[in-house]
Design an enzyme around this catalytic site. Structure first.
Site, PDB file in Angstrom:
ATOM      1  N   LEU A  66      42.591  43.476  31.600  1.00 31.90           N
ATOM      2  CA  LEU A  66      41.868  44.247  32.605  1.00 31.90           C
ATOM      3  C   LEU A  66      42.823  45.049  33.469  1.00 31.90           C
ATOM      4  O   LEU A  66      42.477  46.080  34.024  1.00 31.90           O
ATOM      5  CB  LEU A  66      41.074  43.309  33.510  1.00 31.90           C
ATOM      6  CG  LEU A  66      39.918  42.568  32.839  1.00 31.90           C
ATOM      7  CD1 LEU A  66      39.430  41.456  33.739  1.00 31.90           C
ATOM      8  CD2 LEU A  66      38.805  43.537  32.518  1.00 31.90           C
ATOM      9  N   GLY A  67      43.979  44.517  33.613  1.00 36.01           N
ATOM     10  CA  GLY A  67      44.939  45.220  34.459  1.00 36.01           C
ATOM     11  C   GLY A  67      46.138  44.358  34.701  1.00 36.01           C
ATOM     12  O   GLY A  67      46.238  43.223  34.228  1.00 36.01           O
ATOM     13  N   GLY A 120      51.386  39.454  37.271  1.00 38.54           N
ATOM     14  CA  GLY A 120      51.078  39.260  35.876  1.00 38.54           C
ATOM     15  C   GLY A 120      49.756  39.914  35.529  1.00 38.54           C
ATOM     16  O   GLY A 120      49.095  40.507  36.380  1.00 38.54           O
ATOM     17  N   LYS A 148      43.993  35.198  35.249  1.00 42.17           N
ATOM     18  CA  LYS A 148      45.238  35.796  35.747  1.00 42.17           C
ATOM     19  C   LYS A 148      46.370  34.966  35.184  1.00 42.17           C
ATOM     20  O   LYS A 148      46.488  33.771  35.460  1.00 42.17           O
ATOM     21  CB  LYS A 148      45.222  35.767  37.269  1.00 42.17           C
ATOM     22  CG  LYS A 148      46.467  36.333  37.922  1.00 42.17           C
ATOM     23  CD  LYS A 148      46.166  36.579  39.388  1.00 42.17           C
ATOM     24  CE  LYS A 148      47.385  36.506  40.263  1.00 42.17           C
ATOM     25  NZ  LYS A 148      47.034  36.526  41.683  1.00 42.17           N
ATOM     26  N   ASP A 152      47.507  42.000  50.104  1.00 42.85           N
ATOM     27  CA  ASP A 152      47.410  42.950  49.000  1.00 42.85           C
ATOM     28  C   ASP A 152      45.987  43.497  48.935  1.00 42.85           C
ATOM     29  O   ASP A 152      45.336  43.488  47.909  1.00 42.85           O
ATOM     30  CB  ASP A 152      47.794  42.261  47.683  1.00 42.85           C
ATOM     31  CG  ASP A 152      48.102  43.284  46.592  1.00 42.85           C
ATOM     32  OD1 ASP A 152      48.179  44.492  46.916  1.00 42.85           O
ATOM     33  OD2 ASP A 152      48.263  42.888  45.437  1.00 42.85           O
TER      34      ASP A 152
END
Ligand SMILES: *[C@@H]1O[C@H](CO)[C@@H](O)[C@H](O)[C@H]1NC(C)=O
Ligand SMILES: *[C@@H]1O[C@H](CO)[C@@H](O)[C@H](O)[C@H]1NC(C)=O
Ligand SMILES: *[C@@H]1O[C@H](CO)[C@@H](O)[C@H](O)[C@H]1NC(C)=O
Ligand SMILES: *[C@@H]1O[C@H](CO)[C@@H](O)[C@H](O)[C@H]1NC(C)=O
Ligand SMILES: *[C@@H]1O[C@H](CO)[C@@H](O)[C@H](O)[C@H]1NC(C)=O
Ligand SMILES: *[C@@H]1O[C@H](CO)[C@@H](O)[C@H](O)[C@H]1NC(C)=O
Ligand SMILES: *[C@@H]1O[C@H](CO)[C@@H](O)[C@H](O)[C@H]1NC(C)=O
Ligand SMILES: *[C@@H]1O[C@H](CO)[C@@H](O)[C@H](O)[C@H]1NC(C)=O
Ligand SMILES: *[C@@H]1O[C@H](CO)[C@@H](O)[C@H](O)[C@H]1NC(C)=O
Length: 816
Positions: A518-519, A524, A540, A637
């Protein structure tokens, strides 16, 4: 203590005709005008009386001075403390050598003023200050010269009266001290004493024998900073002066003459200050010490911290641990604490090649500073620097009156006050400072979780390939592991988190294939996956290069598991196997806000109402993180397109870190440049996100009409031109929302101001956005108004300031 002996005392002037002849009133003693038990004299104003008395519970006769006009609280001064008169035959008179003496019926001298310079016709006089003085009469009859050769104020008992001088000779170390009675019925010298210690920074000590029992803290020119009550109660009463031949003294006087108060050390070691309540006519105790166990000197030992509001009252300073754990746990704290990890200086001294980061300071507010302060002439701004640069400096503090103080070696007798006191800075290795406010809880939790994970890991390795579940994963409550885990621990720390197996996750994500990616976040890649039961998840996979150790991973997991808010992505579980660390989140099918916001077609779906709700939702999510969740968390973030934000467990709310985890374009200047993050840096990121939502433009990829301006610069430009609505996304029909949009832009600009302290808190932001605050302040120019031409913010730190990939589907920003 009201003396029963008092009623037995009468002014008995045996030779009253001499009194008429030589003196005015009954305030003197001469060779012929002596006092005989139960006789006494009274000072001329009638305030004090000197005479024979017996303490409560004793039949011994002593000569003392006490209040006469009002009931006496105690006897201020006792002459023959060590040698009482056994019967009522005692006499106080002037001896042949001119000394003031007390004799018994056998003419044995039990006490003497013992000065060699008195002439034959000396006389003693009781003054209205309570001072008994011995005057030497000049033998030259043509002059009336008298000289004071002795005074009771210089030979004090257990009471410090106004104008008395508690003095110390700094050359010979001879001291005038207060000494307690042995017991309430025995005035002889007891074990407690009070001394004035002018060497170094002046201080008052209360001793039990030769053991320090209580200390006043340093003198700051007005008060002792270890007595918070002083500032408010008897400010200006005390002063310090230089006496003869190298003596320095402490004295006090009250501006209000009618104010009757003094200091008195009781036989049980309590130093107290009674004062006469004129209105209600009784003695009140204004102040006394030791008042609590924390007042007792060094109660918690070196590097211990005493707080009466805690149970137990003693704890180790952060970064320290009990020296002798067993004694400590039994409540014997005297051995104190020792440093847990080495200071930078020690590491260097020890020849370590890993010198690591500079030490920092732990800030302790409202405390009694430790003993053995060393004074330095450094000014406030240099005090810290000086301490940091000297390896032997263990702590420092700055008091406007004292100046710069620092400490070497053991820090002893630190206690917490509920008000007043001083702010102390204790040197600590940087590693200790980066720990959390709730450090111990986290460490405990992390240790527990680590144990749990390792146990489970081992357990599963054991049962490897035995069976596979088609469920979400292995519940912690699985029967066979339950005993091992300990029910309470898994429940407390992991709540409903599920432990997934690596192979299960690999299968769910087609072996972490790029197609499922997904990204890429700072830590990571994130993969979309589907479990065997059909449930969609986002995984993740923490890169090994992220440098995140198991400890950090566990911290994050523990923290995130405690954060459950409808505006935040839920963490479902985790996996730690074969060097892999994975976090499993719920999958957000709506994808990131960015896929709507910055997509020319989709963004039309976002009308102002929706956008406003999203902004409000983000606010509340952040507020929850900052204020409401059990652990205060700084998001670090926050942005429109990447929701699996790293949440840092185990960090101070304002801390320095070398790892910058934010995303360029959203980071507050102090964070991007210096790595300092705080709630206010989250507020900054929020401000950027808000402006992005309002404008439909991305701060990071800004290539609109004005190339030289960032989104913030553009917003500022419109603000200054008084044309803020020009910033609003043309896809929004402003209509009736003009005021609300303007307000939001105003808030966005307030949030992105350059200096963290100018930015509002998130709770204020909520009030502002929801129109609970009328008349918003005008913002200062935001940071980063110029467009940055490089993605590097100039920081050479290990960092992950990447543009995150566009397709990340997880988001914390989705109003749900
Ligand atoms: C005198 O001593 C007795 C017994 O020790 C005590 O009960 C009493 O309160 C004392 N009186 C005063 C005035 O201290
Ligand atoms: C008087 O002082 C001398 C020295 O000054 C000392 O030796 C003596 O013991 C003292 N006497 C008394 C009764 O205190
Ligand atoms: C006594 O005092 C007077 C005046 O000060 C002086 O003139 C005289 O010499 C003194 N006498 C003695 C014996 O000291
Ligand atoms: C000495 O004292 C007496 C009484 O106090 C006074 O009358 C006299 O004038 C004084 N003499 C001198 C020389 O001061
Ligand atoms: C008071 O005087 C006595 C006898 O002169 C002496 O022994 C004692 O040390 C003195 N006390 C103080 C506190 O100076
Ligand atoms: C004072 O010291 C003595 C002897 O060390 C001790 O027995 C006593 O408990 C102490 N008193 C206080 C109040 O600490
Ligand atoms: C407390 O520990 C110290 C040694 O650290 C020991 O000397 C002392 O006796 C202990 N006190 C008590 C009350 O156990
Ligand atoms: C120096 O290092 C050794 C071994 O790592 C350690 O045992 C010792 O305690 C260290 N010295 C100091 C002063 O901490
Ligand atoms: C560090 O502090 C100690 C103790 O006050 C002092 O003796 C020493 O000179 C200082 N060292 C430096 C480099 O300032």
């Amino acid at each position: 203590m009201i003396l029963p002996g008092k009623v037995r005392i009468f002014s008995l002037f045996i030779f009253s005709h001499y009194a008429v002849k030589f003196c005015v009133g009954g305030d003197v003693i001469t060779a012929s005008e002596y006092i005989q038990d139960p006789g006494s004299i009274i000072s001329s104003g009638g305030l004090y009386r000197l005479g024979f008395f017996s303490p409560n519970g004793s039949t011994n006769r002593y000569v003392g001075i006490w209040h006469d006009k009002i009931p006496a609280y105690n006897v201020f001064w006792v002459a023959n403390r060590e040698k009482p008169v056994a019967d009522s035959s005692g006499v106080m008179t002037i001896s042949d050598d001119g000394n003031l003496v007390i004799m018994n019926g056998k003419k044995e001298v039990l006490w003497s003023s013992n000065v060699s310079t008195s002439g034959a016709n000396a006389k003693a006089q009781l003054l209205d200050s309570g001072n008994l003085i011995l005057l030497k009469q000049s033998s030259n009859t043509s002059t009336n010269d008298t000289a004071m050769v002795w005074e009771s104020f210089q030979n004090m008992s257990d009471t410090l009266m106004a104008k008395m001088k508690l003095s110390t000779n700094v050359r010979t170390n001879e001291k005038q001290v207060l000494t307690s009675w042995k017991s309430p019925s025995d005035p002889s010298i007891g074990s407690f004493s009070v001394s004035f210690e002018p060497l170094n920074i002046p201080e008052v000590f209360l001793w039990n024998g030769s053991t320090l029992y209580w200390r006043s803290g340093p003198w700051n020119g007005k008060v002792f900073i270890g007595i918070p009550q002083m500032a408010s109660v008897y400010l200006d009463g005390f002063s310090i002066g230089d006496g003869e031949e190298g003596t320095v003294y402490l004295t006090y006087n009250f501006a209000e003459v009618s104010y009757l108060s003094y200091f008195f050390v009781k036989s049980n070691g309590v130093l107290l200050q009674p004062y006469w309540d004129l209105k209600f006519k009784y003695w009140r105790i204004d102040w006394s010490t030791p008042d609590s166990d924390c007042d007792v000197y060094g109660k918690c030992g070196p590097f211990g911290f005493c707080d009466t509001k805690k149970s137990p009252i003693c704890s180790c300073l952060r970064g320290f641990q009990p020296k002798r754990v067993e004694e400590w746990s039994r409540g014997n704290w005297s051995s104190g604490c020792i440093q847990r990890s080495l200071l930078q200086c020690d590491r260097i001294k020890n020849g370590s090649t890993k010198v690591g980061k500079m030490d920092g300071f732990l800030k302790l507010e409202n405390v009694k500073v430790p003993n053995y302060a060393i004074w330095s002439s450094s000014l406030e701004d240099k005090c810290r620097e000086q301490c940091l640069s000297n390896c032997s400096c263990a702590a420092y503090a700055y008091d406007a009156g004292v100046g710069c103080m620092y400490w070497r070696g053991d820090l002893i007798d630190i206690r917490k006050f509920s008000y007043g006191g001083t702010t102390l800075f204790v040197r600590l290795p940087r590693s200790e400072l980066e720990g959390k406010r709730d450090l111990r809880a986290i460490i405990a939790a992390a240790v527990v979780v680590a144990t749990v994970i390792f146990s489970i890991g081992t357990f599963f390795a054991w049962k490897k390939s035995k069976k596979r579940r088609g469920k979400d994963g292995e519940q912690f409550s699985e029967a066979s592991t339950e005993n091992m885990l300990g029910k309470s621990l898994s429940k407390v720390y992991l709540q409903e988190l599920v432990l997934y197996k690596l192979e299960e996750l690999a299968a769910a994500t087609s072996n972490f294939s790029d197609a499922n990616k997904l990204g890429e976040g700072g830590f990571g890649a994130v993969y979309r996956g589907r479990l065997l039961n059909g449930k969609e998840i986002a995984v993740k996979r923490l890169s090994r290069a992220s440098g995140q150790g198991l400890q950090e991973f566990i911290n994050e997991m523990v923290v995130i598991s405690k954060v459950q808010h409808r505006n935040l992505v839920r963490l479902l579980g985790c996996c730690a196997e074969q060097d892999e660390k994975l976090l499993i989140y719920e999958f957000m099918p709506n994808k990131g806000l960015d896929t709507f916001l910055f997509d020319p077609l989709k963004r039309e779906q976002l009308d102002w109402r929706r956008r406003f709700n999203i902004i409000d939702g983000i606010c509340r999510g952040l507020l929850y993180l900052h204020r409401d969740s059990r652990l205060r968390i700084i998001h670090r973030d926050l942005k429109t397109n990447f929701g699996t934000a790293r949440i840092f467990g185990g960090k101070e709310d304002q801390a320095d870190t070398l790892r910058v985890v934010g995303t360029y374009g959203y980071m507050a200047p102090e964070y991007a440049m210096e790595g300092r993050f705080s709630e206010k840096s989250d507020v900054f990121s929020f401000g950027v996100v808000l402006l992005e939502i309002v404008s439909g433009r991305q701060n990071t990829s800004f290539n609109e009409e004005d190339q030289s301006l960032s989104l913030l610069g553009l917003a500022w430009k419109y603000w200054e031109e008084d044309n803020v609505l020009a910033l609003a996304d043309p896809k929004i029909s402003v209509g009736p929302f003009g005021v609300e949009i303007t307000r939001c832009i105003n808030v966005g600009l307030l949030c992105t101001q350059e200096f963290a302290q100018d930015r509002p808190t998130i709770s204020t932001v909520i009030s502002m956005i929801n129109n609970e605050i009328v008349g918003l302040p005008s913002p200062n120019k935001p940071a980063f108004t110029e467009r940055q031409t490089t993605t590097d913010t100039g920081s050479s730190r290990q960092s992950q300031k990447k543009y995150s990939a566009n397709h990340v589907t997880l988001t914390s920003l989705e109003g749900r």
